[in-house]
Design an enzyme around this catalytic site. Structure first.
Site, PDB file in Angstrom:
ATOM      1  N   ASP A  51      20.572  50.703  67.161  1.00 58.60           N
ATOM      2  CA  ASP A  51      20.120  50.252  68.475  1.00 58.60           C
ATOM      3  C   ASP A  51      18.854  51.008  68.845  1.00 58.60           C
ATOM      4  O   ASP A  51      18.112  51.443  67.959  1.00 58.60           O
ATOM      5  CB  ASP A  51      21.238  50.469  69.506  1.00 58.60           C
ATOM      6  CG  ASP A  51      21.270  49.388  70.578  1.00 58.60           C
ATOM      7  OD1 ASP A  51      20.248  49.245  71.275  1.00 58.60           O
ATOM      8  OD2 ASP A  51      22.286  48.698  70.721  1.00 58.60           O
ATOM      9  N   HIS A  91      18.975  50.369  76.384  1.00 64.91           N
ATOM     10  CA  HIS A  91      19.910  49.466  75.713  1.00 64.91           C
ATOM     11  C   HIS A  91      20.891  50.214  74.816  1.00 64.91           C
ATOM     12  O   HIS A  91      22.102  49.963  74.842  1.00 64.91           O
ATOM     13  CB  HIS A  91      19.098  48.454  74.898  1.00 64.91           C
ATOM     14  CG  HIS A  91      19.865  47.304  74.356  1.00 64.91           C
ATOM     15  ND1 HIS A  91      20.393  47.294  73.085  1.00 64.91           N
ATOM     16  CD2 HIS A  91      20.181  46.108  74.894  1.00 64.91           C
ATOM     17  CE1 HIS A  91      20.990  46.138  72.862  1.00 64.91           C
ATOM     18  NE2 HIS A  91      20.874  45.399  73.948  1.00 64.91           N
ATOM     19  N   SER A 110      24.905  41.503  73.705  1.00 68.01           N
ATOM     20  CA  SER A 110      24.738  42.922  73.359  1.00 68.01           C
ATOM     21  C   SER A 110      25.819  43.775  73.993  1.00 68.01           C
ATOM     22  O   SER A 110      26.196  44.817  73.457  1.00 68.01           O
ATOM     23  CB  SER A 110      23.373  43.428  73.836  1.00 68.01           C
ATOM     24  OG  SER A 110      22.342  43.011  72.992  1.00 68.01           O
TER      25      SER A 110
END
Length: 825
Positions: free
Chosen positions: A163, A237, A599
Site C-alpha cells: 500500500d 490510504h 480498498s
C-alpha cells in the site's frame, strides 16, 4: 483513483529533437524460481516447496540458488546491452524468475528475441482502489472470545500490506499499555529507518517496514520530498487499510473535539508488515508491486492485503489470469499466503472488476447499518434533509442566512468562484459574522480542488455560526459522504431540496435596483448530525463496488468463474489516517478519516482471515477462502434478500435486488467462518489445471509464467474446486464436479439440495454424504437447460448439514452450507 502516465525525456542535440522512450519492462526468463525449482542445475540443490508450504529463505540452498538467478539476470543484460544503456531495477527470484529493467522499446525487442527470455511485458499502472464494523460483524462477542479475547485476536499472524506505507506513531499501531510483543522467528522482514529521525519504523506490532520505488524513479515521477523515500505514509490510504485489518482495539476516534466511537481492527493482535509501493500523487507501478509481493512472501507473511489493483490486464496478456502480477500472486498462494484483493471501484456497471483469478479472494464493498443524517430547518417551517457530521446550532434560536455571492468584498473576485467558500479573504466578515453562510457545491468539490473542510475553515474564520452547502447540479457518479466539521454545517444533496432553499432565500431577501442586498431576512437552524443512525436494511452492496461477471480475456469475454468472491463493509469506514496524508482533502492534518472503497473492504477480509488462520493454522489459502465463502449470508439484518445500490434512469441512486455478480457468495459472517463444516480445498496443481482449460492459451504460454507443464487439466474451467458453480454459456447437458472435505471434529451428514429454477433441470450425485473428520468426497451436479433465456440464472444450492447429537439430551445440529450457482442459458 490514481492514474499514472509514463514519462519521457526530451533532449535537443545539435538542433535535432530526439525522444528517449525508455520505459520499464517486466521480463521472465528460463529457469525456475525458488518456489518451484526441483533441481537440475549443477551445484544447486532443489528448493521447490509443496503446495501451501512456506519458503525456508534461511536455508543455504535457497540463498545460493537465489544468488545464482540474480547473476544470470545480470549476465543476460550484460551480454545484450552496453553498460550504461539500461538499468536493472529488481531481480525477481522467489515467486517468478525474471527482472524489471528500464530500457528503450528497441532494447525490449532485442530481449524478446533472446533465446532464454520467455516474456517481456511493458510495466503498467496500479491504483488504490473503523469504529463500528467489528460490532456489525459480531467480532467482540462471537469471534474474539474464542481466541482469548481482543488482546489475543490474531496472535502470531502477520499481514503484509502492499500500500502507501504507514504512519507508525498513530495510536492504532502503538504498543504502550499492551502486553509486549515477543519475537516472531517465522518472520524475517527488515525495518527501514526514518531518514529524518533515524528511528526504526517498527515497534513490535509493526514488525516490518520497507518501500519499493525503483520503477517510479525510472519513470521520472518520484519526488522524495513529497512521496518520502521510506515506508512513511504520505497519503493516508496505507495507514487506513492497516488499521481496519489489524489496528489496536478501543482507540478513541476524535476529530474537532468530538468522539465518533472507538476504533478497532478485525484482528487487533495481528502483526503488521508494511511494503510501500503506492505513492501520493501518481499511484504506483506493477514492477514495484511485484517486488513488494516477492519480498513479503520471502519475509514470511501469512496474509497479503492488496487494496489496489492494476488499472487493467496488460495489453499483451491473452487472459486475465496469466500475467506477471497474477503469476506472482499464484506463487504466493503456493507458498501458503492468503491474498485478499479489492474488487475495484467501477460499479455499479457490469464487468468492472479488476481482480480476476481463482487463487485471489476478491472483495466487494458493502454499506453497513450505520448512517449519518442531518437536517436544515428553514424559517418558513420546512425541513430539508442533508448530511453533515457536525454539532447543531445553539439552542432553539434561528439564525440569519447570507449567501456567499451576496457578501463579496469586491465584484472582481468572481474569478475565484466565491460561492465555493474556499477563500475567506474575498468575503465580508462584517456581514457573515454571527450568521449562517450559504455556499454552492460546484464541480470543484467533485474533482477535489474545493473541500468541505475548507468551507468549514472559511466560515469559522469569518465568525459564522455555521454553513450550508447546496447542490444545484449532480454529475453522474457523484457520491456524497458526510464530513466531520468543527462548527454546524450541512450538505443538501438533493437538487430539489436545494432549490427549495434557494427559492426561500430569494423570496426573503430584499434588494435594490442594482441587485445589492438591502436586508437579509432568510433564517434557519442546523440540526445535530453527530449521532449515527442504525438501519436494519443492511448490508447493501455499495454503489461504487465493482460488479461481475468476471472476464477471462482482454476482449471482455465472460469467464466460467464467479467474481467477486465475497462482500465486506467498505462504505464510510472510520480508521487511522496519516497526519501528513493528502489522499482525502477533507482529512488533511487529521488522525482519523471516514472513507469508502473496496480498498476498505479488502482489509476486513484480510483481518478476518487472520482470525480463521489463528484457529486453523494449517489450513491452505483455499480452505480459508472456502470457509469465508460458504458461511456468508445473502440476507440483510431484516432477513430480506440483499439489495444493491444502483443508478436509476435519472442518475439518482436506487436499490435493486442484488445478485452474485454484486456480492459473490454473500456478506462475510466471521463467527460462522471459524466452523464451516465442509471446505472446498484447492492447491497449486488445481490452479494450473484451471489455467490449462482456458481456451486460446497453449501449454507453452502457461509454462512461461508458471514453470509448470499442463500435465493435469480439469476438462472444463467450471470444474475448478471452488464454492460456486459458474457456466457462462450452458449448452446441452453438462456435469460439474466438486470435492469437499469435512473439517469438523466429528462425523457429519450433508444432504445436497437445490432451489430449482425453471430454466435448468438439476440432478446431484450422490444426493447425500456422510463424512468422517478429515474425509473427502467428490460429488457431481448435472445441469440440463429446459429453455433458452439469453440471460444469466442465479440460485443457491445447499449442502444441508446434519451433525450428530452429542448426547441423548442434545438436539442434533442443523445448518446450510450455501453454494452459489450462476448459469447463462
Amino acid at each position: 483513483m490514481w492514474f499514472v502516465k509514463f514519462g519521457s525525456r526530451i533532449l535537443v542535440l545539435f538542433s535535432l529533437l530526439i525522444i528517449v522512450k525508455a520505459e520499464v519492462y517486466i521480463v521472465t526468463v528460463e529457469g525456475e524460481p525458488v518456489i518451484s525449482y526441483t533441481g537440475g542445475v549443477d551445484s544447486f540443490e532443489a528448493t521447490a516447496v509443496e503446495s501451501d508450504e512456506k519458503i525456508d529463505v534461511t536455508s543455504q540452498i535457497v540463498i545460493s540458488y537465489s544468488r545464482h538467478l540474480e547473476k544470470k539476470h545480470d549476465m543476460l543484460l550484460g551480454m545484450l546491452f552496453d553498460h550504461g544503456t539500461y538499468k536493472k531495477l529488481y531481480s525477481y527470484r522467489h515467486l517468478i524468475n525474471g527482472f524489471a529493467v528500464h530500457i528503450s522499446p528497441e532494447q525490449a525487442e532485442i530481449l524478446r528475441q533472446a533465446p532464454s527470455v520467455k516474456s517481456v511485458a511493458r510495466d503498467w499502472k496500479v491504483r488504490r482502489l473503523t469504529t463500528h464494523t467489528p460490532q456489525f460483524l459480531g467480532l467482540p462477542t462471537g469471534v474474539w472470545p474464542t481466541g482469548g479475547g481482543f488482546d489475543k485476536a490474531g496472535e502470531g499472524i502477520v499481514i503484509g500490506f502492499v500500500d502507501s506505507g504507514i504512519f507508525p506513531h498513530h495510536p492504532s499501531f502503538a504498543t504502550y499499555n499492551q502486553e509486549p510483543y515477543g519475537p516472531l522467528p517465522k518472520y524475517r522482514g527488515k525495518c527501514e529507518v526514518d531518514p529524518d529521525t533515524k528511528k526504526s519504523f517498527c515497534n513490535g506490532k509493526i514488525i516490518g517496514a520497507q518501500h519499493f520505488a525503483e520503477a517510479a524513479i525510472a519513470a521520472g515521477v518520484f519526488n522524495p520530498a513529497i512521496d518520502f523515500a521510506s515506508p512513511l505514509d504520505g497519503d493516508g490510504h496505507g495507514s487506513h487499510t492497516a488499521a481496519i485489518a489489524a489496528g489496536n482495539n478501543g482507540v478513541p476516534v476524535r476529530i474537532h473535539g468530538y468522539e465518533f466511537g472507538k476504533a478497532s481492527g478485525m484482528a487487533p493482535r495481528v502483526r503488521i508488515a508494511v511494503y510501500k509501493a503506492l505513492y501520493r500523487l501518481f499511484g504506483g507501478f506493477v514492477a514495484d508491486v511485484v517486488a513488494a509481493i516477492d519480498q513479503a512472501v520471502h519475509d514470511g507473511v501469512d496474509i497479503l492485503n492488496l487494496s489496489m489493483s492494476p488499472n487493467s490486464p496488460p495489453a499483451t496478456a491473452k487472459t486475465t489470469f496469466l500475467n506477471p502480477f497474477d503469476a506472482t500472486l499464484l506463487s504466493a498462494v503456493k507458498a501458503g499466503v492468503f491474498v485478499a484483493q479489492a474488487a475495484g471501484n467501477g460499479g455499479p456497471f457490469p464487468k468492472t472488476l479488476l481482480s480476476y483469478s481463482p487463487w485471489i479472494t476478491t472483495v466487494a464493498a458493502a454499506v453497513d447499518d450505520r448512517r449519518y443524517k442531518n437536517h436544515l430547518t428553514l424559517g418558513n417551517g420546512k425541513i430539508l434533509p442533508g448530511i453533515g457530521l457536525s454539532p447543531a446550532t445553539h439552542g432553539n434560536r434561528t439564525f440569519t442566512m447570507v449567501a456567499a455571492n451576496d457578501v463579496l468584498l469586491d465584484s472582481s473576485v468572481m474569478k475565484y468562484s466565491p460561492s465555493d467558500c474556499q477563500k475567506p479573504e474575498v468575503l465580508n466578515k462584517n456581514l457573515v459574522e454571527g450568521n449562517i453562510l450559504l455556499c454552492g457545491y460546484s464541480f470543484n468539490f467533485v474533482v477535489g480542488t474545493a473541500s468541505i473542510k475548507k468551507v468549514s475553515e472559511t466560515a469559522k474564520s469569518l465568525g459564522a455560526i455555521g454553513f450550508v452547502l447546496a447542490v444545484e447540479n449532480i454529475s453522474p457518479g457523484t457520491k456524497f459522504d458526510p464530513v466531520p466539521t468543527g462548527i454546524p454545517g450541512i450538505l443538501i444533496t438533493e437538487v430539489s431540496k436545494s432549490m427549495e432553499l434557494i427559492n426561500y432565500y430569494k423570496i426573503s431577501t430584499t434588494r435594490d435596483w442594482t441587485g445589492r442586498v438591502k436586508s437579509f431576512k432568510a433564517t434557519g437552524t442546523i440540526g445535530d448530525g453527530l449521532m449515527a443512525i442504525l438501519h436494519k436494511s443492511a448490508p447493501q452492496v455499495a454503489l461504487f463496488s465493482a460488479r461481475g461477471p468476471n472476464i477471462k480475456d482482454y476482449s471482455f469475454q465472460d469467464a466460467d468463474l464467479l467474481k467477486p468472491d465475497i462482500l465486506a463493509p467498505g462504505s464510510l469506514i472510520w480508521a487511522a489516517w496519516a497526519l501528513n496524508g493528502t489522499d482525502e482533502v477533507n482529512y488533511i492534518g487529521e488522525g482519523f478519516a471516514m472513507i469508502s472503497g473496496t480498498s476498505m473492504a479488502a482489509p476486513h477480509i484480510a483481518g478476518i482471515a487472520a482470525l480463521v488462520k489463528q484457529k486453523h493454522p494449517h489450513w491452505s489459502p483455499a480452505a480459508i477462502k472456502s470457509a469465508l465463502m460458504t458461511t456468508s449470508t445473502t440476507l440483510d439484518r431484516a432477513e430480506r434478500p440483499l439489495q444493491a445500490q444502483q443508478y436509476s434512469g435519472s442518475e439518482t441512486m436506487t436499490l435493486v435486488a442484488a445478485t452474485p455478480f454484486d456480492y459473490g457468495s454473500g456478506h462475510v459472517n466471521p463467527r460462522a467462518s471459524l466452523d464451516p463444516g465442509l471446505i472446498f480445498d484447492a492447491g497449486y496443481e488445481d490452479y494450473i489445471g484451471f489455467l490449462c482449460t482456458i481456451p486460446g492459451i497453449n501449454a507453452h504460454e502457461i509454462k512461461n509464467y508458471t514453470n509448470s507443464p499442463c500435465n493435469y487439466t480439469l476438462g472444463h474451467s467450471w470444474n475448478f474446486n471452488t464454492p460456486s458453480i459458474t457456466i457462462s454459456h450452458l449448452v446441452g447437458t453438462q456435469t460439474v464436479t466438486r470435492t469437499v472435505t469435512n473439517v469438523a471434529d466429528e462425523e457429519e451428514t450433508y444432504v445436497i439440495t437445490a432451489r430449482m429454477a425453471p430454466a435448468v433441470a438439476i440432478e446431484t450425485n450422490p444426493p447425500a454424504m456422510t463424512l468422517r473428520p478429515g474425509a473427502s468426497r467428490k460429488f457431481s451436479v448435472t445441469l440440463t437447460p429446459r429453455s433458452v433465456t439469453g440471460a444469466y440464472t442465479f440460485w443457491r444450492g445447499f449442502d444441508e448439514r446434519k451433525q450428530k447429537a452429542q448426547s441423548q439430551n442434545t438436539c442434533s445440529g442443523y445448518g446450510l452450507l450455501p453454494v452459489t450457482w450462476v448459469f447463462w442459458v
